[in-house]
Design a protein around this motif. Structure first.
Motif, mmCIF file in Angstrom:
data_model
loop_
_atom_site.group_PDB
_atom_site.id
_atom_site.type_symbol
_atom_site.label_atom_id
_atom_site.label_comp_id
_atom_site.label_asym_id
_atom_site.label_seq_id
_atom_site.Cartn_x
_atom_site.Cartn_y
_atom_site.Cartn_z
ATOM 1 N N LEU A 67 0.841 -1.205 0.000
ATOM 2 C CA LEU A 67 0.000 0.000 0.000
ATOM 3 C C LEU A 67 0.878 1.258 0.000
ATOM 4 N N ALA A 68 1.962 1.219 0.772
ATOM 5 C CA ALA A 68 2.876 2.365 0.832
ATOM 6 C C ALA A 68 3.471 2.650 -0.553
ATOM 7 N N LEU A 69 3.832 1.580 -1.279
ATOM 8 C CA LEU A 69 4.351 1.724 -2.644
ATOM 9 C C LEU A 69 3.326 2.391 -3.548
ATOM 10 N N ALA A 70 2.072 1.944 -3.424
ATOM 11 C CA ALA A 70 1.014 2.497 -4.275
ATOM 12 C C ALA A 70 0.785 3.975 -3.939
ATOM 13 N N ILE A 71 0.769 4.317 -2.653
ATOM 14 C CA ILE A 71 0.604 5.725 -2.237
ATOM 15 C C ILE A 71 1.768 6.555 -2.774
ATOM 16 N N CYS A 72 2.991 6.020 -2.572
ATOM 17 C CA CYS A 72 4.199 6.696 -3.045
ATOM 18 C C CYS A 72 4.067 6.991 -4.532
ATOM 19 N N HIS A 73 3.573 6.016 -5.297
ATOM 20 C CA HIS A 73 3.454 6.262 -6.737
ATOM 21 C C HIS A 73 2.415 7.337 -7.042
ATOM 22 N N CYS A 74 1.277 7.294 -6.344
ATOM 23 C CA CYS A 74 0.241 8.331 -6.553
ATOM 24 C C CYS A 74 0.838 9.725 -6.384
ATOM 25 N N TRP A 75 1.685 9.869 -5.383
ATOM 26 C CA TRP A 75 2.235 11.191 -5.060
ATOM 27 C C TRP A 75 3.424 11.577 -5.931
ATOM 28 N N ARG A 76 4.231 10.575 -6.316
ATOM 29 C CA ARG A 76 5.418 10.890 -7.117
ATOM 30 C C ARG A 76 5.092 10.999 -8.604
ATOM 31 N N ALA A 77 4.009 10.379 -9.049
ATOM 32 C CA ALA A 77 3.729 10.298 -10.488
ATOM 33 C C ALA A 77 3.685 11.673 -11.164
ATOM 34 N N PRO A 78 2.985 12.686 -10.578
ATOM 35 C CA PRO A 78 2.948 13.990 -11.254
ATOM 36 C C PRO A 78 4.347 14.576 -11.417
ATOM 37 N N MET A 79 5.184 14.412 -10.377
ATOM 38 C CA MET A 79 6.561 14.935 -10.430
ATOM 39 C C MET A 79 7.378 14.169 -11.470
ATOM 40 N N LEU A 80 7.210 12.813 -11.498
ATOM 41 C CA LEU A 80 7.938 11.999 -12.485
ATOM 42 C C LEU A 80 7.502 12.373 -13.901
ATOM 43 N N ASP A 81 6.199 12.646 -14.066
ATOM 44 C CA ASP A 81 5.695 13.078 -15.382
ATOM 45 C C ASP A 81 6.334 14.393 -15.798
ATOM 46 N N ARG A 82 6.383 15.358 -14.849
ATOM 47 C CA ARG A 82 6.984 16.662 -15.170
ATOM 48 C C ARG A 82 8.451 16.487 -15.549
ATOM 49 N N MET A 83 9.157 15.597 -14.809
ATOM 50 C CA MET A 83 10.570 15.368 -15.123
ATOM 51 C C MET A 83 10.719 14.773 -16.522
ATOM 52 N N ALA A 84 9.864 13.806 -16.849
ATOM 53 C CA ALA A 84 9.931 13.173 -18.174
ATOM 54 C C ALA A 84 9.654 14.209 -19.257
ATOM 55 N N GLN A 85 8.665 15.095 -19.010
ATOM 56 C CA GLN A 85 8.345 16.133 -19.994
ATOM 57 C C GLN A 85 9.506 17.106 -20.156
ATOM 58 N N ALA A 86 10.114 17.488 -19.002
ATOM 59 C CA ALA A 86 11.242 18.416 -19.054
ATOM 60 C C ALA A 86 12.403 17.793 -19.825
ATOM 61 N N GLN A 87 12.642 16.486 -19.582
ATOM 62 C CA GLN A 87 13.721 15.792 -20.298
ATOM 63 C C GLN A 87 13.439 15.773 -21.796
ATOM 64 N N ALA A 88 12.173 15.480 -22.157
ATOM 65 C CA ALA A 88 11.794 15.436 -23.569
ATOM 66 C C ALA A 88 11.984 16.816 -24.194
ATOM 67 N N ARG A 89 11.581 17.888 -23.461
ATOM 68 C CA ARG A 89 11.733 19.255 -23.978
ATOM 69 C C ARG A 89 13.194 19.596 -24.190
ATOM 70 N N SER A 90 14.045 19.222 -23.197
ATOM 71 C CA SER A 90 15.451 19.600 -23.322
ATOM 72 C C SER A 90 16.111 18.804 -24.452
ATOM 73 N N ALA A 91 15.671 17.552 -24.661
ATOM 74 C CA ALA A 91 16.198 16.769 -25.784
ATOM 75 C C ALA A 91 15.777 17.424 -27.102
#
Lengths: 190, 190
Positions: free
Chosen positions: B146-170
């Motif tokens: 459950l902790a893993l699932a909660i962690c993912h719910c909370w980190r996912a928006p940040m991970l998405d932003r990081m992936a988008q930023a990486q794609a933009r910089s590429a």
């Protein structure tokens, strides 16, 4: 007995099918290497290797799958991926109703070269000779998969005898315990 | 977003499904532990855990599967089995067309307790509170899933932003390189 040998790996996973024709006679049925790209996501890589293993099981109908036993001691960087592939392969073999046997790298080397610490070239040379191949299987992962399958053909009768001996000795131990228990009860009753 | 959290293990594999309802709000959908017997053959154990994960994916239809990232450094005795289970889980998620996210134990602990080195009891207490459960999930593997699932719910928006930023910089780097190339060609032509 037909054996599918799998040398698990993410970048290269060796697959080799060998028929054991009794005694030391072995025949190569098929050999190849599944490759996945290092920059692909891990789940996709595991899926690609797993799908190919399923195709090989379907196409070649092995009686048993022999997988290299992975150790956590060496190659810490790549060992996790290797362990993950070996888990996928063992699971898919079980799903297909096939027994899975694990052999350590030194058991495999000792079986085909007589020397547990043989080098990759020695293994390839012996595999080529034992299977009377026209050319040496490349890369080393392909030769390793064939070596695993040969190793299993040769070790299987011995492993069977050991399993039978273990089952017999467990049976004897149970019978002995039952006799002791009966004697104890007879003593209490008298 | 619905997340299936998996705390991989052979003896006990924790499974927990959490709905992220925006912001920090999370809701527990299901939690359980798959157990397999230590004396059962490894391929059968992997098959049993894998089959249960497939049933959970089918039943709960998660959008993503979050798996604990296994390290080879600690628990050398059990780490191979854990890695093998995590490989099977990641492969089955990919087969179901689901993205897989890996989070380290300290990322999970930091997310739910604010402390990357929190103990098992602290994690269980915080999971119980965050999901407003009537009783604490047992054993610890269930709470960890459950902790893993909660962690993912909370980190996912940040991970998405990081992936988008990486794609933009590429993308910017590619555009910059193209301009340099065009300037070089213009220089050659003049």
């Amino acid at each position: 007995m037909r054996v599918l040998g799998v040398d698990p790996g993410l970048t290269r996973c060796g697959l080799g099918v060998v028929d054991g024709a009794g005694g030391r006679r072995v025949r190569c049925v098929a050999v190849d290497v599944v490759r996945t790209l290092a920059d692909a996501p891990l789940p996709e890589r595991l899926l690609a290797v797993g799908a190919e293993v399923e195709r090989w099981i379907e196409r070649h109908r092995p009686d048993v799958v022999a997988v290299e036993r992975v150790f956590s001691q060496h190659n810490v960087r790549t060992v996790m991926g290797t362990a993950q592939v070996s888990g996928v392969v063992a699971m898919l073999a079980a799903k297909a109703g096939l027994p899975v046997a694990f052999h350590t790298p030194s058991e495999v080397k000792a079986a085909v070269t007589g020397e547990g610490r043989a080098g990759k070239q020695q293994v390839t040379t012996m595999v080529t000779r034992l299977l009377a191949l026209e050319e040496a299987p490349r890369p080393a992962d392909a030769a390793d998969a064939l070596a695993l399958a040969i190793c299993h053909c040769w070790r299987a009768p011995m492993l069977d005898r050991m399993a039978q001996a273990q089952a017999r000795s467990a049976e004897l131990a149970r019978a002995h315990k039952a006799r002791l228990e009966a004697a104890r009860r007879a003593g209490e009753a008298s």
